[in-house]
Scaffold this motif. Structure first.
Motif, mmCIF file in Angstrom:
data_model
loop_
_atom_site.group_PDB
_atom_site.id
_atom_site.type_symbol
_atom_site.label_atom_id
_atom_site.label_comp_id
_atom_site.label_asym_id
_atom_site.label_seq_id
_atom_site.Cartn_x
_atom_site.Cartn_y
_atom_site.Cartn_z
ATOM 1 N N ALA A 94 -72.336 106.200 85.706
ATOM 2 C CA ALA A 94 -73.463 106.799 86.413
ATOM 3 C C ALA A 94 -72.997 108.067 87.115
ATOM 4 O O ALA A 94 -71.882 108.124 87.651
ATOM 5 N N VAL A 95 -73.849 109.086 87.089
ATOM 6 C CA VAL A 95 -73.552 110.368 87.728
ATOM 7 C C VAL A 95 -74.603 110.616 88.806
ATOM 8 O O VAL A 95 -75.809 110.563 88.534
ATOM 9 N N LEU A 96 -74.145 110.869 90.031
ATOM 10 C CA LEU A 96 -75.044 111.159 91.146
ATOM 11 C C LEU A 96 -75.066 112.661 91.361
ATOM 12 O O LEU A 96 -74.132 113.236 91.925
ATOM 13 N N ALA A 97 -76.128 113.312 90.903
ATOM 14 C CA ALA A 97 -76.209 114.775 90.956
ATOM 15 C C ALA A 97 -77.276 115.251 91.931
ATOM 16 O O ALA A 97 -77.651 116.429 91.908
ATOM 17 N N MET A 98 -77.770 114.365 92.778
ATOM 18 C CA MET A 98 -78.755 114.780 93.773
ATOM 19 C C MET A 98 -78.063 115.525 94.907
ATOM 20 O O MET A 98 -76.872 115.350 95.140
ATOM 21 N N ASP A 99 -78.813 116.333 95.636
ATOM 22 C CA ASP A 99 -78.252 117.039 96.789
ATOM 23 C C ASP A 99 -78.296 116.185 98.052
ATOM 24 O O ASP A 99 -77.418 116.295 98.907
ATOM 25 N N ASP A 100 -79.311 115.339 98.165
ATOM 26 C CA ASP A 100 -79.499 114.563 99.387
ATOM 27 C C ASP A 100 -78.465 113.446 99.491
ATOM 28 O O ASP A 100 -78.358 112.604 98.593
ATOM 29 N N ILE A 101 -77.712 113.429 100.580
ATOM 30 C CA ILE A 101 -76.654 112.440 100.758
ATOM 31 C C ILE A 101 -77.223 111.030 100.876
ATOM 32 O O ILE A 101 -76.647 110.063 100.367
ATOM 33 N N GLY A 102 -78.377 110.897 101.534
ATOM 34 C CA GLY A 102 -78.982 109.577 101.670
ATOM 35 C C GLY A 102 -79.342 108.963 100.337
ATOM 36 O O GLY A 102 -79.124 107.773 100.102
ATOM 37 N N SER A 103 -79.874 109.784 99.432
ATOM 38 C CA SER A 103 -80.236 109.299 98.103
ATOM 39 C C SER A 103 -79.003 108.865 97.318
ATOM 40 O O SER A 103 -79.033 107.870 96.592
ATOM 41 N N LYS A 104 -77.904 109.598 97.467
ATOM 42 C CA LYS A 104 -76.670 109.232 96.767
ATOM 43 C C LYS A 104 -76.142 107.891 97.266
ATOM 44 O O LYS A 104 -75.722 107.039 96.478
ATOM 45 N N VAL A 105 -76.161 107.711 98.577
ATOM 46 C CA VAL A 105 -75.667 106.462 99.159
ATOM 47 C C VAL A 105 -76.511 105.283 98.679
ATOM 48 O O VAL A 105 -75.979 104.238 98.272
ATOM 49 N N VAL A 106 -77.833 105.450 98.707
ATOM 50 C CA VAL A 106 -78.724 104.368 98.273
ATOM 51 C C VAL A 106 -78.518 104.070 96.797
ATOM 52 O O VAL A 106 -78.463 102.905 96.382
ATOM 53 N N ALA A 107 -78.383 105.115 95.972
ATOM 54 C CA ALA A 107 -78.199 104.914 94.536
ATOM 55 C C ALA A 107 -76.899 104.171 94.248
ATOM 56 O O ALA A 107 -76.871 103.235 93.436
ATOM 57 N N ALA A 108 -75.820 104.568 94.911
ATOM 58 C CA ALA A 108 -74.526 103.908 94.688
ATOM 59 C C ALA A 108 -74.579 102.440 95.116
ATOM 60 O O ALA A 108 -74.116 101.547 94.394
ATOM 61 N N ARG A 109 -75.157 102.181 96.273
ATOM 62 C CA ARG A 109 -75.262 100.801 96.756
ATOM 63 C C ARG A 109 -76.148 99.965 95.845
ATOM 64 O O ARG A 109 -75.842 98.800 95.556
ATOM 65 N N SER A 110 -77.246 100.553 95.391
ATOM 66 C CA SER A 110 -78.175 99.813 94.542
ATOM 67 C C SER A 110 -77.541 99.492 93.195
ATOM 68 O O SER A 110 -77.760 98.405 92.642
ATOM 69 N N LEU A 111 -76.761 100.413 92.652
ATOM 70 C CA LEU A 111 -76.069 100.154 91.394
ATOM 71 C C LEU A 111 -75.106 98.977 91.543
ATOM 72 O O LEU A 111 -75.067 98.073 90.703
ATOM 73 N N ARG A 112 -74.335 98.984 92.619
ATOM 74 C CA ARG A 112 -73.380 97.891 92.842
ATOM 75 C C ARG A 112 -74.106 96.581 93.116
ATOM 76 O O ARG A 112 -73.674 95.518 92.639
ATOM 77 N N ALA A 113 -75.209 96.640 93.864
ATOM 78 C CA ALA A 113 -75.960 95.422 94.166
ATOM 79 C C ALA A 113 -76.564 94.814 92.907
ATOM 80 O O ALA A 113 -76.759 93.599 92.828
#
Length: 240
Positions: free
Chosen positions: A157-176
């Motif tokens: 998975a590649v996180l290419a968004m600018d918003d840091i909050g969105s990146k954190v949520v995406a990473a956590r959601s992927l792991r969850a």
């Protein structure tokens, strides 16, 4: 009202939060039509901004708590823009299809991989789809998306968004969701690296640093290419 127009509870809630602040345009109208009301209206607008600012900052966390109470307001049929879509045969997932995400998508495609792009902008997602890319509308902070999406075939998975909050949520959601593959992200600031890594990312790169390193490498290559030409020119001038 928004759920009555077939929008989901989450979309309606976030839109309502955004509309909490009174528009400053009202002050312009009041200054022309109701000048005697300009002071109390200015106070009301200011107070609404004070209330709306923390609400908007915590909107996603608030919805997570209120979701069980708000979802019953959803209609059975939802808005066409929010219909769930398949990721197809994708093996790499790219969140955010701006310039960075688009460049990553095209490069991965050239390498023989099958990327799928996700973007929270319906118009941007549609434009990419019309251009032949496998891009669908989806919000990384949408709990409904994570409940329904199938990522069993995704290898990275590649996180290419600018918003840091969105990146954190995406990473956590992927792991969850049980994803164990690599999560690669770019970061705009050094303090973001630790937050993204703590959320589950395996590789995080400072975008501006990498751009600077790339420019420096290119400069060295150009200089090295120019040296033989200069040496040949000097030798030719020195010969009788």
């Amino acid at each position: 009202m928004l759920t009555a127009f077939r929008l989901r509870a989450r979309t309606s809630f976030l839109a309502a939060i955004s509309l909490t602040a009174y528009s400053e345009f009202g002050l312009i109208v009041a200054g022309i039509l109701l000048p005697e009301w300009i002071v109390p209206l200015a106070i009301a607008v200011s107070v609404s901004f004070v209330i709306a600012a923390p609400l908007n900052r915590t909107a996603h966390r608030l919805y997570a708590r209120l979701e069980p109470r708000l979802q019953p307001f959803e209609r059975i049929t939802i808005h066409p823009d929010e219909q769930p879509t398949s990721l197809g045969d994708a093996d790499v997932l790219i969140f955010g299809m701006g310039r960075t995400g688009t460049a990553a998508y095209d490069q991965l495609k050239k390498q023989g991989l099958q990327p799928a792009g996700l973007d929270g902008d319906t118009y941007k997602a549609r434009a990419h789809a019309e251009a032949g890319r496998n891009v669908v509308f989806a919000d990384a902070e949408d709990s409904n998306f994570w409940r329904g999406v199938d990522i069993s075939q995704i290898k990275a998975a590649v996180l290419a968004m600018d918003d840091i909050g969105s990146k954190v949520v995406a990473a956590r959601s992927l792991r969850a969701k049980g994803f164990t593959g690599p999560i690669i992200s770019h970061a705009l600031h050094e303090d973001h690296v630790e937050r993204i890594t703590d959320a589950g990312a395996t590789h995080t790169y400072l975008t501006m640093n990498q751009a600077g390193i790339g420019l420096a490498d290119r400069t060295v290559n150009v200089l090295e290419e120019a040296q033989p030409a200069e040496a040949t020119s000097t030798a030719a001038e020195a010969s009788p």
